[in-house]
Design a protein around this motif. Structure first.
Motif, PDB file in Angstrom:
ATOM      1  N   PHE A  76       0.875  -1.170   0.000  1.00 30.65           N
ATOM      2  CA  PHE A  76       0.000   0.000   0.000  1.00 30.65           C
ATOM      3  C   PHE A  76       0.918   1.227   0.000  1.00 30.65           C
TER       4      PHE A  76
ATOM      5  N   SER B 193       0.925   4.422   0.266  1.00 34.73           N
ATOM      6  CA  SER B 193       0.919   5.552   1.196  1.00 34.73           C
ATOM      7  C   SER B 193       1.174   5.119   2.640  1.00 34.73           C
ATOM      8  N   PHE B 194       1.289   3.823   2.878  1.00 35.55           N
ATOM      9  CA  PHE B 194       1.406   3.326   4.242  1.00 35.55           C
ATOM     10  C   PHE B 194       2.846   3.355   4.747  1.00 35.55           C
TER      11      PHE B 194
ATOM     12  N   GLU C 169       2.304   0.397   9.456  1.00 36.38           N
ATOM     13  CA  GLU C 169       0.888   0.304   9.059  1.00 36.38           C
ATOM     14  C   GLU C 169       0.672  -0.850   8.083  1.00 36.38           C
TER      15      GLU C 169
ATOM     16  N   VAL D 137      -2.211  -3.785   9.237  1.00 38.53           N
ATOM     17  CA  VAL D 137      -3.502  -4.148   8.619  1.00 38.53           C
ATOM     18  C   VAL D 137      -3.712  -5.652   8.728  1.00 38.53           C
ATOM     19  N   ALA D 138      -2.651  -6.413   8.399  1.00 37.22           N
ATOM     20  CA  ALA D 138      -2.785  -7.874   8.450  1.00 37.22           C
ATOM     21  C   ALA D 138      -2.939  -8.363   9.885  1.00 37.22           C
TER      22      ALA D 138
END
Lengths: 234, 297
Positions: free
Chosen positions: A89, A91-92, A96, A100-101
């Motif tokens: 991703f 922008s992460f 981050e 998410v995971a």
């Protein structure tokens, strides 16, 4: 625990990408999946991880059996993956990306769990860096860190050394061996670098035109006349 | 100088409304690739709710909550009834559906409330103002600016710090890979529609506080401005939507202040012309958001 795929067929508008593939993957084992371009290697990973719904075939892992699986269900079963073309991703931050995971696939504190996955790949000091600003090699490693956060039974790794120099490739190989050792997961490795495949894999499966033409130890596969004719050359 | 400051505050206030509308539009577009032209009808829903509740003598705080809630519920109904089955549809199909939904909702409003404008009985404090030197400033403008700033700050925190916020951001980058992280698709869709509905509801409150009557097509103009703000900023990016909203408002207020009264009827046309020039210069918007072939609607 085994992950068993039986009679897997995948057709795209009349083109048969997988033609009755049977495969058994075992936890704790690194299996190399090789074959010429278009032989169905990535398609097989896409079917296993729920990206594609197969035209035919069924799967079994432990007491779970299925003929089609969603992306989310595959992840929750512990079938995790990386991509041939890195899909982070952009922008992460590094943290981050893994968070998410760990938030959706793990119990407990998501940041702590993400940190554990990052530490396993020595990302400690980079946690606040933007993922898309990392070097190519580090992006590959970050994809692996994201794939090992949370439940992990089988890790499907699609050309992890593509575009990397010898040192970076070696680093990825060591990372995969360490993950197998620490987590006890099974690993399916697609790679065009045969040195990597032959050095790291316990077993190698060769696909050609959507069918398995050979399987066995690296030494057995290397000397198989069918493999030499279809892929390795003389 | 005073006039310039007055116009500056006006532009900030108007820009806040456009930014909120644009954010609501951009959230759905970035995650679902849905250009939701029915966003204006979510605002109209809030407007009619505000009209009905205030006319029935409700306390204004309850009326405000009811208006936002109505907009959120309407957004959730749209998601369930109109868009859920079209998740894997082409963006053009989604676009046509959103037009259809917009027209259908306007027709429902027309049948229910009629075509005549319904005056919203706003509380007296909405018109309250104060003076700085010779300049009169409405408290409403200050409230709109401050509340919008708080909402943008809160939204940023939500998207950065919460589980669903992280998932929404990752889905905006790559929906398929986000699902590989074990994220429920339904959670993403519902989350996006709730946020979009809430932003539409709040924007509607500010809009109808400045234009205190509601008709079935009330939401069209702010929705159109919100879309243009998104496109000017860079479609699909939330910060770009905010910048686009303020830029559009400054263009509008600036043009109105600088041009003679004879040009007033053509104000929108002049602003849109400037927007076209900006897009000729930066086709992906000010922030240059690059769209793949699939994303171009």
């Amino acid at each position: 625990m085994h992950l068993q795929a039986n009679d897997v067929v995948m057709k795209f508008k009349g083109v048969t990408a997988l033609d009755g593939v049977d495969m058994e993957l075992r936890k704790g084992e690194i299996v190399g999946l090789i074959g010429p371009n278009g032989s169905g290697k990535t398609t097989f990973l896409n079917v296993l991880s729920g990206v594609f719904t197969p035209t035919n075939g069924n799967f079994r892992m432990g007491d779970r059996q299925w003929s089609k699986v969603s992306l989310r269900e595959a992840a929750r079963l512990g079938i995790r993956r990386t991509f041939q073309n890195i899909r982070l991703f952009p922008s992460f931050t590094v943290m981050e990306t893994v968070e998410v995971a760990s938030a959706w696939l793990d119990k407990g504190d998501r940041r702590e769990n993400a940190q554990i996955a990052l530490d396993a790949l020595n990302f400690g000091q980079y946690r606040d860096r933007i993922a898309s600003e990392l070097s190519y090699g580090m992006q590959r490693r970050l994809e692996i860190a994201r794939a090992i956060a949370g439940r992990l039974e089988f890790l499907l790794v699609d050309e992890p050394t593509a575009g990397l120099n010898h040192g970076e490739s070696q680093d990825i190989v060591e990372v995969l061996q360490r993950i197998r050792g620490q987590r006890g997961c099974g690993i399916v490795l697609i790679d065009h670098d045969l040195n990597v495949i032959m050095n790291v894999c316990d077993r190698v499966i060769v696909l050609a035109e959507g069918k398995i033409i050979s399987s066995g130890t690296p030494q057995q596969v290397r000397s198989d006349p069918k493999v030499i004719a279809a892929y390795l050359g003389s | 100088m005073q006039l310039a400051l007055q116009q500056f505050i006006n532009a900030l206030s108007l820009g806040s409304i456009y930014a909120l509308v644009a954010l609501g539009v951009a959230i759905l577009f970035s995650i679902l690739r849905l250009a939701n032209f029915a966003h204006g009808e979510l605002m109209t829903t809030a407007g009619f709710t505000l009209y009905m509740t205030l006319a029935s003598g409700w306390n204004w705080v309850l009326a405000v909550i009811a208006a936002i809630a109505a907009s959120v519920v309407a957004a959730l109904i749209l998601e369930r009834v109109a868009y859920r089955r079209l998740r894997n549809a082409q963006p053009l199909t989604l676009l046509m559906t959103s037009f259809a939904v917009s027209v259908a909702l306007q027709s429902i409003f027309l049948l229910t409330f009629g075509a005549r404008p319904k005056g919203i009985e706003l509380p007296a404090f909405v018109d309250a103002s104060f003076r700085i030197g010779g300049m009169r400033v409405q408290w409403l403008d200050i409230a709109i600016i401050l509340i919008t700033a708080a909402i943008v700050f809160g939204l940023t925190l939500f998207l950065r710090k919460t589980v669903i916020g992280l998932a929404l951001r990752s889905a905006a980058d790559d929906f398929q890979t986000t699902r590989l992280m074990g994220v429920k698709a339904n959670a993403l869709f519902v989350g996006a529609f709730v946020l979009s509905g809430m932003l539409a509801g709040i924007a509607a409150l500010f809009y109808f506080a400045t234009v205190p009557n509601v008709v079935p097509s009330s939401g069209f103009e702010p929705m159109l401005k919100g879309f243009i703000a998104c496109v000017i900023g860079g479609l699909g990016s939330l910060p770009a939507a905010i910048v686009g909203g303020f830029l559009l408002a400054f263009l509008e207020v600036g043009s109105d202040a600088l041009l003679s009264d004879n040009f007033s009827p053509y104000l929108d046309a002049i602003v849109f012309l400037i927007a076209i020039v900006i897009l000729r210069w930066r086709p992906g918007g000010i922030f240059g958001v690059r769209l793949t072939a699939e994303q171009r609607v």
